[in-house]
Write a protein that holds these residues in place. Structure first.
Motif, PDB file in Angstrom:
ATOM      1  N   ARG A  99       0.827  -1.218   0.000  1.00  0.00           N
ATOM      2  CA  ARG A  99       0.000   0.000   0.000  1.00  0.00           C
ATOM      3  C   ARG A  99       0.852   1.255   0.000  1.00  0.00           C
ATOM      4  O   ARG A  99       0.475   2.278  -0.578  1.00  0.00           O
ATOM      5  CB  ARG A  99      -0.921  -0.014   1.241  1.00  0.00           C
ATOM      6  N   ASP A 100       2.006   1.211   0.643  1.00  0.00           N
ATOM      7  CA  ASP A 100       2.823   2.412   0.799  1.00  0.00           C
ATOM      8  C   ASP A 100       3.896   2.530  -0.276  1.00  0.00           C
ATOM      9  O   ASP A 100       5.000   3.022  -0.025  1.00  0.00           O
ATOM     10  CB  ASP A 100       3.430   2.454   2.199  1.00  0.00           C
ATOM     11  N   SER A 101       3.579   2.089  -1.485  1.00  0.00           N
ATOM     12  CA  SER A 101       4.367   2.406  -2.672  1.00  0.00           C
ATOM     13  C   SER A 101       3.589   3.467  -3.428  1.00  0.00           C
ATOM     14  O   SER A 101       2.486   3.215  -3.901  1.00  0.00           O
ATOM     15  CB  SER A 101       4.556   1.150  -3.535  1.00  0.00           C
ATOM     16  N   TYR A 102       4.155   4.681  -3.537  1.00  0.00           N
ATOM     17  CA  TYR A 102       3.337   5.830  -3.945  1.00  0.00           C
ATOM     18  C   TYR A 102       3.507   6.272  -5.392  1.00  0.00           C
ATOM     19  O   TYR A 102       2.591   6.866  -5.951  1.00  0.00           O
ATOM     20  CB  TYR A 102       3.649   7.037  -3.040  1.00  0.00           C
ATOM     21  N   SER A 103       4.627   6.058  -6.000  1.00  0.00           N
ATOM     22  CA  SER A 103       4.913   6.745  -7.260  1.00  0.00           C
ATOM     23  C   SER A 103       4.249   6.072  -8.450  1.00  0.00           C
ATOM     24  O   SER A 103       4.187   4.848  -8.554  1.00  0.00           O
ATOM     25  CB  SER A 103       6.431   6.775  -7.484  1.00  0.00           C
ATOM     26  N   LYS A 106      -2.138   5.286  -9.849  1.00  0.00           N
ATOM     27  CA  LYS A 106      -3.324   6.129  -9.774  1.00  0.00           C
ATOM     28  C   LYS A 106      -3.768   6.317  -8.327  1.00  0.00           C
ATOM     29  O   LYS A 106      -3.873   5.360  -7.566  1.00  0.00           O
ATOM     30  CB  LYS A 106      -4.458   5.498 -10.589  1.00  0.00           C
ATOM     31  N   ARG A 107      -3.997   7.575  -7.973  1.00  0.00           N
ATOM     32  CA  ARG A 107      -4.421   7.992  -6.631  1.00  0.00           C
ATOM     33  C   ARG A 107      -3.368   7.719  -5.567  1.00  0.00           C
ATOM     34  O   ARG A 107      -3.656   7.752  -4.373  1.00  0.00           O
ATOM     35  CB  ARG A 107      -5.752   7.341  -6.236  1.00  0.00           C
ATOM     36  N   ARG A 108      -2.145   7.455  -5.977  1.00  0.00           N
ATOM     37  CA  ARG A 108      -1.062   7.228  -5.014  1.00  0.00           C
ATOM     38  C   ARG A 108       0.191   7.987  -5.462  1.00  0.00           C
ATOM     39  O   ARG A 108       1.250   7.413  -5.696  1.00  0.00           O
ATOM     40  CB  ARG A 108      -0.783   5.728  -4.856  1.00  0.00           C
ATOM     41  N   GLY A 109       0.020   9.314  -5.576  1.00  0.00           N
ATOM     42  CA  GLY A 109       1.114  10.179  -5.984  1.00  0.00           C
ATOM     43  C   GLY A 109       1.758  10.868  -4.799  1.00  0.00           C
ATOM     44  O   GLY A 109       1.753  10.361  -3.677  1.00  0.00           O
ATOM     45  N   ARG A 260       7.546   4.330   0.436  1.00  0.00           N
ATOM     46  CA  ARG A 260       8.567   4.593  -0.591  1.00  0.00           C
ATOM     47  C   ARG A 260       7.959   5.347  -1.760  1.00  0.00           C
ATOM     48  O   ARG A 260       6.846   5.055  -2.198  1.00  0.00           O
ATOM     49  CB  ARG A 260       9.155   3.273  -1.093  1.00  0.00           C
ATOM     50  N   TYR A 261       8.716   6.325  -2.260  1.00  0.00           N
ATOM     51  CA  TYR A 261       8.381   7.031  -3.489  1.00  0.00           C
ATOM     52  C   TYR A 261       9.581   6.905  -4.419  1.00  0.00           C
ATOM     53  O   TYR A 261      10.624   7.521  -4.197  1.00  0.00           O
ATOM     54  CB  TYR A 261       8.057   8.496  -3.217  1.00  0.00           C
ATOM     55  N   VAL A 262       9.461   6.079  -5.466  1.00  0.00           N
ATOM     56  CA  VAL A 262      10.557   5.724  -6.384  1.00  0.00           C
ATOM     57  C   VAL A 262      11.719   5.162  -5.563  1.00  0.00           C
ATOM     58  O   VAL A 262      11.626   4.049  -5.050  1.00  0.00           O
ATOM     59  CB  VAL A 262      10.991   6.913  -7.264  1.00  0.00           C
ATOM     60  N   ASP A 263      12.809   5.913  -5.394  1.00  0.00           N
ATOM     61  CA  ASP A 263      13.952   5.394  -4.638  1.00  0.00           C
ATOM     62  C   ASP A 263      14.131   6.091  -3.299  1.00  0.00           C
ATOM     63  O   ASP A 263      15.124   5.847  -2.606  1.00  0.00           O
ATOM     64  CB  ASP A 263      15.232   5.510  -5.463  1.00  0.00           C
TER      65      ASP A 263
END
Length: 396
Positions: A99-103, A106-109, A260-263
């Motif tokens: 769930r906490d992978s954001y990048s 959709k709807r997780r930016g 996490r957002y990308v790296d």
């Protein structure tokens, strides 16, 4: 087992073409393709069905905003294939993410990532009643050091795993009832193993690359490593690759408050010593399983009371502010606003800044940055609180 027909592939290519040309209708490369779109799509369809498709050389250039980066832009026909592939597999692969992978989901930016970090902090600190820490880490030269063969193996493993499971709760059928897995696996191999530096066209001069660190350039990447920044599929594959770390941190290290957002990733805990003890296992896992290195110079353990910078935001107890880095990039652009001669473009630019600042505690900042821009009052007015700029009717 589902088999893709030519008619269905051609229909899917048309849908991918409409996705690829979104906001690109005025671009010369799109207009060239559109002049004979039907024949071009039919040719592309036949190449894909016969497994004769080969990506064309990319265009390489350097951008400087927000910071210096090397970009490889695929040819338009290859972007259509990227959208085709994305439409086939992104739902399958995204179901394997935490769930906490954001990048790039959709709807997780970025706004979702900021809200989730805030939520993790509130839960771990008992709504800021207890002392709490955030450990922030990131990867050194991430896109340039992704091992393409490892990525291919991981992606195919995940796709085959999903092909043996039901689509989801309450939905009948299996993935392979809707997707030609043999075709998807072929396309995965073609896209992942592509070396974008081969026969690429450089736009600009070699002087543009001066000052760009070697670990930020595909021309200096280890053999068999690197994904091109700029491709839709690279965004998807970057999440597939780092999902291995996500699963390790969540399932093996049992980090409850992780994102996490990308790296760029964080772990929240009230135990500072425990956070410190996690650094070596994470470093070892990245090196041995993914061939990546931590950027140790950017590893920080921060007290949440002093503020946490993440995704352009400074999070403080019960409030959010624009980070100094974001503000530093914004101010010079605001100063250059008088150079915009097109009224509608000026309105869009002003409102983009105001829209960004609306997510933060920024009333006094908006007063400082925008109220004194006297030239804008010749063309329009602000809504109360400087939340939106509106042109006078005779300028619209």
């Amino acid at each position: 087992m589902y088999r893709l027909t030519r008619e269905q592939l051609l229909l899917d290519l048309h849908n991918a073409y409409y996705d690829a040309r979104w906001h690109k209708r005025s671009k010369p490369y799109q207009q060239r393709f559109e002049r004979d779109a039907e024949r071009n799509l039919e040719t592309l369809c036949d190449e894909l069905l016969l497994h004769n498709y080969q990506p064309q050389p990319s265009t390489c250039f350097v951008i400087t905003d927000p910071k210096k980066r090397e970009v490889f832009a695929a040819q338009f026909r290859d972007r259509i294939v990227h959208h085709l592939y994305y439409n086939y597999v992104h739902e399958m692969l995204e179901r394997t993410f935490i769930r906490d992978s954001y990048s790039c989901i959709k709807r997780r930016g970025t706004h979702d990532g900021i809200a989730r970090l805030e939520r993790h902090i509130c839960r771990e600190s008992q709504n800021y009643q207890e002392r709490c820490y955030v450990m922030k880490m990131d990867i050194q030269g991430y896109f340039m050091h992704i091992d393409r063969q490892r990525l291919l193996d991981i992606t195919l493993r995940q796709l085959r795993l999903m092909a043996t499971h039901k689509v989801g709760k309450g939905m009948a059928g299996r993935w392979h009832d809707y997707v030609d897995m043999e075709f998807v696996e072929y396309l995965t191999e073609v896209i992942v193993l592509l070396n974008p530096t081969e026969e690429c066209h450089r736009r600009g001069t070699l002087l543009d690359w001066q000052g760009l660190p070697h670990n930020k350039s595909l021309f200096h990447s280890p053999k068999g490593c690197g994904l091109p920044i700029g491709n839709l599929t690279s965004q998807l594959f970057s999440n597939v690759y780092m999902n291995e770390l996500d699963q390790y941190v969540k399932r093996t290290l049992h980090c409850k408050h992780y994102g996490r957002y990308v790296d760029d990733f964080f772990i929240v805990s009230a135990d500072k010593a425990w956070l410190t003890s996690l650094q070596q296992p994470i470093k070892t896992f990245l090196k041995e399983h993914l061939g990546l290195e931590l950027n140790t110079g950017k590893t920080r353990i921060c007290d949440v009371r002093h503020g946490i910078d993440f995704l352009g935001t400074c999070l403080k107890p019960h409030r959010r502010y624009v980070s100094n880095n974001t503000l530093g990039r914004m101010k010079p652009k605001i100063i250059r606003l008088p150079q915009i001669n097109v009224h509608e473009k000026m309105r869009c630019t002003l409102n983009s800044y105001l829209g960004l600042l609306s997510h933060y505690k920024s009333y006094h900042l908006r007063q400082t940055l925008f109220r004194n821009l006297s030239f804008v009052y010749h063309y329009g007015y602000y809504h109360k609180g400087i939340t939106k700029f509106v042109l006078y009717p005779f300028f619209t």
